[in-house]
Design a protein around this motif. Structure first.
Motif, PDB file in Angstrom:
ATOM      1  N   PRO A  55       0.801  -1.159  -0.204  1.00 20.80           N
ATOM      2  CA  PRO A  55      -0.058   0.035  -0.048  1.00 20.80           C
ATOM      3  C   PRO A  55       0.792   1.262  -0.172  1.00 20.80           C
ATOM      4  CG  PRO A  55      -0.824  -1.422   1.662  1.00 20.80           C
ATOM      5  CD  PRO A  55       0.613  -1.900   1.162  1.00 20.80           C
ATOM      6  N   GLU A  56       2.003   1.314   0.690  1.00 19.31           N
ATOM      7  CA  GLU A  56       2.945   2.582   0.713  1.00 19.31           C
ATOM      8  C   GLU A  56       3.349   2.758  -0.471  1.00 19.31           C
ATOM      9  OE1 GLU A  56       3.077   4.891   2.898  1.00 19.31           O
ATOM     10  OE2 GLU A  56       5.103   5.594   2.206  1.00 19.31           O
ATOM     11  N   VAL A  57       3.825   1.573  -1.450  1.00 24.68           N
ATOM     12  CA  VAL A  57       4.531   1.888  -2.678  1.00 24.68           C
ATOM     13  C   VAL A  57       3.454   2.531  -3.618  1.00 24.68           C
ATOM     14  CG1 VAL A  57       5.838   0.731  -4.227  1.00 24.68           C
ATOM     15  CG2 VAL A  57       6.284   0.086  -2.024  1.00 24.68           C
ATOM     16  N   VAL A  58       2.412   1.862  -3.527  1.00 22.36           N
ATOM     17  CA  VAL A  58       1.262   2.340  -4.394  1.00 22.36           C
ATOM     18  C   VAL A  58       0.901   3.641  -4.279  1.00 22.36           C
ATOM     19  CG1 VAL A  58      -1.279   1.920  -4.869  1.00 22.36           C
ATOM     20  CG2 VAL A  58       0.030  -0.055  -4.583  1.00 22.36           C
ATOM     21  N   ARG A  59       0.841   4.179  -2.988  1.00 23.43           N
ATOM     22  CA  ARG A  59       0.215   5.347  -2.758  1.00 23.43           C
ATOM     23  C   ARG A  59       1.577   6.584  -3.321  1.00 23.43           C
ATOM     24  NH1 ARG A  59       1.710   9.274   0.709  1.00 23.43           N
ATOM     25  NH2 ARG A  59       3.400   8.199   2.028  1.00 23.43           N
ATOM     26  N   ARG A  60       2.576   5.929  -2.927  1.00 22.52           N
ATOM     27  CA  ARG A  60       3.712   6.835  -3.622  1.00 22.52           C
ATOM     28  C   ARG A  60       4.240   7.058  -5.049  1.00 22.52           C
ATOM     29  NH1 ARG A  60       8.064   6.740   0.890  1.00 22.52           N
ATOM     30  NH2 ARG A  60       9.487   7.501  -0.545  1.00 22.52           N
ATOM     31  N   ILE A  61       3.442   5.935  -5.662  1.00 21.63           N
ATOM     32  CA  ILE A  61       3.478   5.902  -7.163  1.00 21.63           C
ATOM     33  C   ILE A  61       2.492   6.777  -7.459  1.00 21.63           C
ATOM     34  CG2 ILE A  61       3.185   4.662  -9.381  1.00 21.63           C
ATOM     35  CD1 ILE A  61       4.427   2.205  -7.876  1.00 21.63           C
ATOM     36  N   GLN A  62       1.373   6.725  -7.039  1.00 22.48           N
ATOM     37  CA  GLN A  62       0.083   7.461  -7.301  1.00 22.48           C
ATOM     38  C   GLN A  62       0.360   9.027  -7.108  1.00 22.48           C
ATOM     39  OE1 GLN A  62      -2.915   5.555  -5.139  1.00 22.48           O
ATOM     40  NE2 GLN A  62      -3.604   4.186  -6.904  1.00 22.48           N
ATOM     41  N   GLU A  63       0.991   9.330  -6.018  1.00 19.91           N
ATOM     42  CA  GLU A  63       1.445  10.665  -5.554  1.00 19.91           C
ATOM     43  C   GLU A  63       2.203  11.434  -7.046  1.00 19.91           C
ATOM     44  OE1 GLU A  63       2.011  11.086  -1.167  1.00 19.91           O
ATOM     45  OE2 GLU A  63       3.790  11.815  -2.194  1.00 19.91           O
ATOM     46  N   LYS A  96      15.902  -4.730 -10.356  1.00 21.51           N
ATOM     47  CA  LYS A  96      14.940  -5.799  -9.539  1.00 21.51           C
ATOM     48  C   LYS A  96      14.507  -4.731  -8.191  1.00 21.51           C
ATOM     49  CE  LYS A  96      15.671  -9.985 -12.055  1.00 21.51           C
ATOM     50  NZ  LYS A  96      17.088 -10.246 -12.358  1.00 21.51           N
ATOM     51  N   ILE A  97      14.997  -5.287  -7.187  1.00 15.32           N
ATOM     52  CA  ILE A  97      14.190  -4.658  -5.996  1.00 15.32           C
ATOM     53  C   ILE A  97      14.449  -3.016  -6.127  1.00 15.32           C
ATOM     54  CG2 ILE A  97      14.415  -4.436  -3.375  1.00 15.32           C
ATOM     55  CD1 ILE A  97      15.106  -7.142  -3.381  1.00 15.32           C
ATOM     56  N   LEU A  98      15.424  -2.616  -6.569  1.00 12.11           N
ATOM     57  CA  LEU A  98      15.976  -1.346  -6.813  1.00 12.11           C
ATOM     58  C   LEU A  98      14.769  -0.579  -7.348  1.00 12.11           C
ATOM     59  CD1 LEU A  98      18.031   1.156  -6.521  1.00 12.11           C
ATOM     60  CD2 LEU A  98      18.467   0.805  -9.223  1.00 12.11           C
ATOM     61  N   GLY A  99      14.014  -0.756  -8.249  1.00  8.52           N
ATOM     62  CA  GLY A  99      12.935  -0.354  -8.799  1.00  8.52           C
ATOM     63  C   GLY A  99      11.478  -0.660  -8.121  1.00  8.52           C
ATOM     64  N   GLY A 100      11.558  -1.232  -7.261  1.00  8.19           N
ATOM     65  CA  GLY A 100      10.508  -1.717  -6.443  1.00  8.19           C
ATOM     66  C   GLY A 100       9.169  -2.404  -7.475  1.00  8.19           C
ATOM     67  N   PRO A 154      10.778   9.166 -12.988  1.00  9.87           N
ATOM     68  CA  PRO A 154      10.045   9.525 -11.647  1.00  9.87           C
ATOM     69  C   PRO A 154       9.150   8.628 -10.905  1.00  9.87           C
ATOM     70  CG  PRO A 154       9.871  11.460 -13.005  1.00  9.87           C
ATOM     71  CD  PRO A 154      10.384  10.202 -13.977  1.00  9.87           C
ATOM     72  N   LEU A 155       8.458   7.883 -11.703  1.00  9.11           N
ATOM     73  CA  LEU A 155       7.482   6.695 -11.233  1.00  9.11           C
ATOM     74  C   LEU A 155       8.329   5.669 -10.614  1.00  9.11           C
ATOM     75  CD1 LEU A 155       4.666   6.180 -13.551  1.00  9.11           C
ATOM     76  CD2 LEU A 155       4.949   7.857 -11.878  1.00  9.11           C
ATOM     77  N   ALA A 156       9.378   5.109 -11.299  1.00 10.02           N
ATOM     78  CA  ALA A 156      10.479   4.208 -11.129  1.00 10.02           C
ATOM     79  C   ALA A 156      10.988   4.550 -10.018  1.00 10.02           C
ATOM     80  CB  ALA A 156      11.160   3.657 -12.142  1.00 10.02           C
ATOM     81  N   MET A 157      11.620   5.777  -9.781  1.00  9.88           N
ATOM     82  CA  MET A 157      12.385   6.409  -8.846  1.00  9.88           C
ATOM     83  C   MET A 157      11.518   6.475  -7.508  1.00  9.88           C
ATOM     84  SD  MET A 157      15.364   7.000  -9.897  1.00  9.88           S
ATOM     85  CE  MET A 157      15.192   5.815 -10.820  1.00  9.88           C
ATOM     86  N   ALA A 158      10.214   6.707  -7.571  1.00 12.99           N
ATOM     87  CA  ALA A 158       9.290   6.698  -6.218  1.00 12.99           C
ATOM     88  C   ALA A 158       8.988   5.300  -5.829  1.00 12.99           C
ATOM     89  CB  ALA A 158       7.703   7.334  -6.818  1.00 12.99           C
ATOM     90  N   ALA A 159       8.719   4.231  -6.697  1.00 15.39           N
ATOM     91  CA  ALA A 159       8.471   2.739  -6.254  1.00 15.39           C
ATOM     92  C   ALA A 159       9.859   2.505  -5.704  1.00 15.39           C
ATOM     93  CB  ALA A 159       8.238   2.150  -7.430  1.00 15.39           C
ATOM     94  N   GLY A 160      10.773   2.615  -6.223  1.00 15.57           N
ATOM     95  CA  GLY A 160      12.096   2.026  -5.725  1.00 15.57           C
ATOM     96  C   GLY A 160      12.738   2.928  -4.502  1.00 15.57           C
ATOM     97  N   LEU A 161      12.373   4.210  -4.278  1.00 11.45           N
ATOM     98  CA  LEU A 161      12.609   4.895  -2.912  1.00 11.45           C
ATOM     99  C   LEU A 161      11.833   4.256  -1.887  1.00 11.45           C
ATOM    100  CD1 LEU A 161      14.425   7.055  -1.744  1.00 11.45           C
ATOM    101  CD2 LEU A 161      12.758   8.568  -2.155  1.00 11.45           C
ATOM    102  N   ALA A 162      10.478   4.314  -2.070  1.00  9.25           N
ATOM    103  CA  ALA A 162       9.416   3.700  -1.184  1.00  9.25           C
ATOM    104  C   ALA A 162      10.030   2.271  -0.852  1.00  9.25           C
ATOM    105  CB  ALA A 162       7.943   3.762  -1.664  1.00  9.25           C
ATOM    106  N   THR A 163      10.349   1.387  -1.483  1.00 11.22           N
ATOM    107  CA  THR A 163      10.732   0.310  -1.096  1.00 11.22           C
ATOM    108  C   THR A 163      12.022   0.160  -0.222  1.00 11.22           C
ATOM    109  OG1 THR A 163       9.722  -0.820  -3.264  1.00 11.22           O
ATOM    110  CG2 THR A 163      11.559  -2.090  -2.209  1.00 11.22           C
ATOM    111  N   LEU A 164      12.978   0.951  -0.901  1.00  8.67           N
ATOM    112  CA  LEU A 164      14.202   1.015   0.012  1.00  8.67           C
ATOM    113  C   LEU A 164      14.032   1.660   1.623  1.00  8.67           C
ATOM    114  CD1 LEU A 164      17.248   1.720  -2.424  1.00  8.67           C
ATOM    115  CD2 LEU A 164      15.794  -0.270  -2.063  1.00  8.67           C
ATOM    116  N   GLU A 165      13.184   2.591   1.483  1.00  7.05           N
ATOM    117  CA  GLU A 165      12.748   3.196   2.800  1.00  7.05           C
ATOM    118  C   GLU A 165      12.254   2.170   3.768  1.00  7.05           C
ATOM    119  OE1 GLU A 165      12.702   7.955   1.532  1.00  7.05           O
ATOM    120  OE2 GLU A 165      11.059   6.916   1.854  1.00  7.05           O
ATOM    121  N   ILE A 166      11.335   1.461   3.215  1.00  8.05           N
ATOM    122  CA  ILE A 166      10.603   0.592   3.980  1.00  8.05           C
ATOM    123  C   ILE A 166      11.680  -0.523   4.625  1.00  8.05           C
ATOM    124  CG2 ILE A 166       8.864  -1.354   3.936  1.00  8.05           C
ATOM    125  CD1 ILE A 166       7.549   0.687   1.941  1.00  8.05           C
ATOM    126  N   LEU A 167      12.560  -0.833   3.488  1.00  3.59           N
ATOM    127  CA  LEU A 167      13.501  -1.857   3.992  1.00  3.59           C
ATOM    128  C   LEU A 167      14.389  -1.589   5.110  1.00  3.59           C
ATOM    129  CD1 LEU A 167      14.419  -3.609   0.468  1.00  3.59           C
ATOM    130  CD2 LEU A 167      13.136  -4.692   2.353  1.00  3.59           C
TER     131      LEU A 167
END
Ligand SMILES: *Cc1c(COP(=O)(O)O)cnc(C)c1O
Length: 424
Positions: free
Chosen positions: A71-79, A266-270, A303-316
């Motif tokens: 859900p957090e990754v989805v939210r960040r991509i949508q934003e 891979k995980i880098l782009g979430g 930007p969308l890929a950066m957002a998904a990747g950043l959200a993923t890395l921050e959660i990890l």
């Protein structure tokens, strides 16, 4: 389990797309049958077009360590999407993601974003050649680094041969520049270094192999790899699969590696298309626009890929306990699989590091590609379909890794083992 809609879609797809797929392994050639068309994912589960649910061990071949549609990754991509998808100009999220990558890999002073693992390894090799002025590269049998020409090369027979293309369309003259060795053979590597060390620009390797099924490096092999640096050879750790998976700092952290360049994806782009290569400032400054090694991309740093990747890395990063959980659940799955296969008297070797695992159907140990190829692929085919029919989606080839996400838990392991016992 019935899949009439997937069957219809696959027939239709084959009229318009080679083999009906956008990437070959998805066509189920190794196991036969019709691939389910997957249309929805949530956590550890996916649903096909017919509404069947599967427990997913493919996870898009590795990116989805947080499971599907976190859900957090989805939210960040949508934003970010609401602000526009791509500008072809610098974007603040690139800076944020580069900083997150450097927290995971402190030795990377500069990081360049691209859109696929193939581009990352291809660019890292061009950079290594540009930096050293040397023509040759070294890779290992059964290691996959994407589909760039110089990397689609396998050894012929013997410990060391000049590269022979493993795809049509790769000129022999070009493949010749790729030297291929057996993985986990430190002696062959040391011999090559002694003989031709001065002509070699880079050694590229999977620090834990996932693309021959899982192969685990020996200490001695890792030591021999690091000796290459004494010859001025750049060591490229291809962490496209292992990065952020084996630890937040990937195999580099987990195994204490000292690579000159690291490739990530891979995980880098979430789950969105992003990859990267990075290393010491002195080397990375050879990349355009600072230096003479050209490399570019219309959608690089999207930007969308950066957002998904950043959200993923921050959660990890905020949840270091996730890695302990992946290890624990992985160990339970490994132990359970071994117990069932032993009880049935089926020869097997389970190779696992953290949340990456392969079951080979052969007496172990399996340390090299040659040993991996001893697996009984017919038995694997039955193992695969036995699981699939009970709603467990295992990678459709024995020479691939199964992955866990943080949402694979005790319940999922129990479900998998039950399915396997029933299938057998
Ligand atoms: C997946 C993978 C690649 C290729 O990445 P793509 O994004 O598929 O181009 C390269 N190296 C390794 C180790 C991989 O696992």
């Amino acid at each position: 389990m019935e899949r009439p809609l997937s069957e219809g879609l696959f027939a239709e797809a084959q009229k318009h797309i080679p083999g009906g797929v956008s990437s070959p392994v998805r066509a189920f050639k190794a196991v036969g049958g019709t691939p389910p068309f997957l249309v929805r994912g949530e956590g550890a589960y996916v649903w096909d077009a017919d509404g069947n649910r599967y427990l997913d061990y493919v996870l898009s071949w590795g990116p989805l360590i947080l499971g599907h549609a976190h859900p957090e990754v989805v939210r960040r991509i949508q934003e970010v999407a609401a602000q526009g998808f791509t500008f072809g100009a610098p974007h603040p999220l690139e800076v944020e993601l580069a900083k997150a990558v450097k927290r995971a890999y402190p030795a990377l002073e500069l990081v360049r974003f691209v859109s696929s693992g193939t581009e990352a390894t291809m660019s890292a090799l061009r950079l290594a050649r540009g930096y050293t002025g040397r023509p040759y590269i070294v890779k290992f049998r059964g290691n996959y680094h994407g589909h760039a020409d110089g990397l689609l090369v396998e050894a012929g027979s013997g410990a060391l041969t000049l590269g022979v293309p493993s795809s049509a369309g790769v000129p022999r003259e070009y493949a010749r520049l790729t030297l291929v060795l057996e993985y986990n053979d430190p002696e062959a590597l040391r011999a090559l270094l002694k003989e031709r060390g001065e002509e070699i620009a880079a050694i590229i390797f999977e620090p834990v192999v996932g693309n021959a099924g899982v192969l685990i490096p020996t200490e001695e092999f890792l030591e021999a790899l690091h000796q290459a640096r004494e010859y001025g050879i750049l060591l490229i750790a291809d962490e496209v699969m292992t990065g952020f998976r084996l630890a937040f700092g990937g195999a580099t952290e987990r195994l204490g590696l000292k690579p000159d360049l690291v490739t990530l994806g891979k995980i880098l782009g979430g789950g969105l298309p992003a990859a990267a290569y990075g290393g010491r400032r002195e080397v990375m400054e050879k990349v355009a626009p600072l230096g003479p090694v050209y490399q570019a991309g219309t959608l690089s740093g999207n930007p969308l890929a950066m957002a998904a990747g950043l959200a993923t890395l921050e959660i990890l990063e905020k949840n270091p306990d996730y890695y302990a959980r992946l290890e624990e659940v992985g160990a339970k799955l490994e132990a359970g699989l071994k117990a069932i296969l032993s009880r049935k008297g089926i020869p097997h070797a389970v190779n696992r590091v953290g949340s990456m695992l392969t079951v080979f159907f052969t007496e172990g140990p399996v340390r090299t590609f040659a040993e991996a190829k001893r697996t009984d692929t017919e038995l694997f085919r039955r193992f695969f379909h036995g699981l699939l029919d009970q709603g467990v989606y295992w990678p459709p080839s024995n020479f691939e890794a199964a992955f866990l996400s943080i949402l694979h838990g005790e319940e999922e392991v129990a479900m998998t083992l039950e399915a396997l016992a029933k299938a057998l």
